[in-house]
Enzyme design. Structure first.
Site, PDB file in Angstrom:
ATOM      1  NE  ARG A  53      -1.662  -2.412   2.708  1.00 55.30           N
ATOM      2  CZ  ARG A  53      -1.785  -3.668   2.286  1.00 55.30           C
ATOM      3  NH1 ARG A  53      -2.828  -4.034   1.615  1.00 55.30           N
ATOM      4  NH2 ARG A  53      -0.851  -4.581   2.571  1.00 55.30           N
ATOM      5  CB  THR A  54       3.366   2.632   2.312  1.00 55.20           C
ATOM      6  OG1 THR A  54       2.614   2.121   3.414  1.00 55.20           O
ATOM      7  CG2 THR A  54       3.890   4.015   2.653  1.00 55.20           C
ATOM      8  CE  LYS A  83      26.752  -2.220  -5.691  1.00 53.74           C
ATOM      9  NZ  LYS A  83      26.898  -1.113  -6.642  1.00 53.74           N
ATOM     10  NE  ARG A 104       6.971   0.727   4.945  1.00 51.79           N
ATOM     11  CZ  ARG A 104       5.776   0.147   4.856  1.00 51.79           C
ATOM     12  NH1 ARG A 104       5.684  -1.131   4.529  1.00 51.79           N
ATOM     13  NH2 ARG A 104       4.677   0.837   5.078  1.00 51.79           N
ATOM     14  CG  HIS A 132       3.309   3.958   8.439  1.00 54.53           C
ATOM     15  ND1 HIS A 132       3.454   4.735   7.311  1.00 54.53           N
ATOM     16  CD2 HIS A 132       2.839   2.755   8.009  1.00 54.53           C
ATOM     17  CE1 HIS A 132       3.083   4.040   6.252  1.00 54.53           C
ATOM     18  NE2 HIS A 132       2.716   2.832   6.645  1.00 54.53           N
TER      19      HIS A 132
HETATM   20  N1   CP Z   1      -0.347  -0.204   5.924  1.00 55.91           N
HETATM   21  C1   CP Z   1       0.836  -0.364   5.298  1.00 55.91           C
HETATM   22  O1   CP Z   1       1.848   0.286   5.624  1.00 55.91           O
HETATM   23  O2   CP Z   1       0.822  -1.291   4.294  1.00 55.91           O
HETATM   24  P1   CP Z   1       2.066  -1.743   3.443  1.00 55.91           P
HETATM   25  O3   CP Z   1       3.054  -2.415   4.386  1.00 55.91           O
HETATM   26  O4   CP Z   1       1.534  -2.677   2.409  1.00 55.91           O
HETATM   27  O5   CP Z   1       2.697  -0.512   2.852  1.00 55.91           O
END
Ligand code: CP
Length: 305
Positions: A53-54, A83, A104, A132
């Site tokens: 999703r993100t 590396k 991320r 998040h």
């Molecule tokens: N909710 C969320 O962060 O989903 P993903 O891990 O799929 O990005």
């Protein structure tokens, strides 16, 4: 340039502005009239941890706004981190190529480290069990859209609260609104860290900790379920001990208010019985769709001068 690192960095005024912009983005998408305000911009997404999703909703948001996207997924293996390149050097390079960087990383604090050396805005797409913020915003947006308000709600968080960065991102945003009561529902092994509880007390947040879903389910306006996060456990055996302790079952729906909503940041594994998906109160797929509109607003916000 505005980095988006933590939900706690936003004033109420900024939160309201982002929610308003997300609503406008949603309307413009649905009417097929999105203004290409990011034309000539490049959005980089670099994900050192898996995501559906993100990453893909940020990329969708960028494309809808007319930006171009460069992306490194599975970056632990497919970028020069493999590396041994430092996150600082990787960030310096991305900030030379792109206008905004969505990142991320499994290590808490990485987005903040990156923001210190970046010439362009960093958007934290999740850093370990820490933050998040874009998820926090899309959750807030979903509650407002579904309930028409963000105050005077009973909100239960269930499951792996120890490792939930989404809970830790939604709560600071909800603290801007009055009259809400929070129920933290989890087995002992997965309860919220004590330092987080101490912070809530310091801020006079109205909350209760519970160990069973059945106790207050009939009072909830929002039930926010979370996944037991296998990737945060030291070993498989510790995960196996807790993975089935907390499940929302079809029979729980009988106790839930008619206008309550069930949220989940997704992915979900077995913590919600599959039959629950069919109940109109299951809002999690609507919630995930809202991610596109909210991330359009956050991209626009990060690039505001
Ligand atoms: N909710 C969320 O962060 O989903 P993903 O891990 O799929 O990005």
């Amino acid at each position: 340039m505005k980095h988006i690192i933590s939900a706690g960095q936003f004033s109420k005024e900024e939160v309201e502005k982002i929610l308003k912009c997300a609503k406008e983005m949603e309307i413009s998408v649905k009417e097929g009239k999105v203004e290409k305000i990011l034309k000539d911009k490049i959005v980089a997404t670099i994900f050192f941890e898996p995501s559906t999703r993100t990453r893909l909703s940020f990329e969708t948001a960028a494309l809808k706004l007319g930006a171009q996207v460069i992306s490194s997924e599975n970056a632990m293996e497919n970028s020069s981190a493999y590396k041994g390149e430092t996150i600082e050097d990787t960030t310096r390079m991305l900030s030379a190529y792109a206008d905004v960087i969505v990142m991320r990383h499994p290590k808490a604090g990485t987005a903040e480290v990156a923001s210190k050396v970046s010439a362009k805005p960093i958007i934290n797409g999740g850093d370990g069990a820490n933050q998040h913020p874009s998820q926090g915003f899309l959750d807030l947006y979903t509650i407002k859209k579904e309930h028409g308000r963000l105050d005077n709600l009973n909100i239960g968080f269930g499951g792996d609260l120890l490792n939930s960065r989404t809970l830790k991102s939604l709560l600071p945003l909800l603290r801007h609104y009055v009259g809400n009561k929070f129920y933290f529902i989890s087995p002992k092994e997965l309860e919220l860290p004590r330092e987080f509880i101490a912070e809530l007390k310091e801020h006079n947040v109205n909350f209760e900790e519970l160990s069973s879903l059945d106790e207050k389910i009939s009072e909830l306006d929002v039930l926010y379920m979370t996944r037991v996060q296998k990737e945060r456990f030291a070993d498989e055996a510790s995960y196996d001990k807790v993975k089935n302790l907390f499940i929302l079952k079809k029979e729980h729906l009988n106790s839930l208010k008619e206008n309550a909503i069930i949220m989940h940041p997704l992915p979900k594994i077995n913590e919600i019985e599959i039959e629950v998906d069919l109940d109109p109160r299951a809002a999690y797929f609507r919630q995930a769709e809202n991610g596109v509109y909210v991330r359009m607003a956050l991209l626009a916000y990060s690039l505001e001068s």
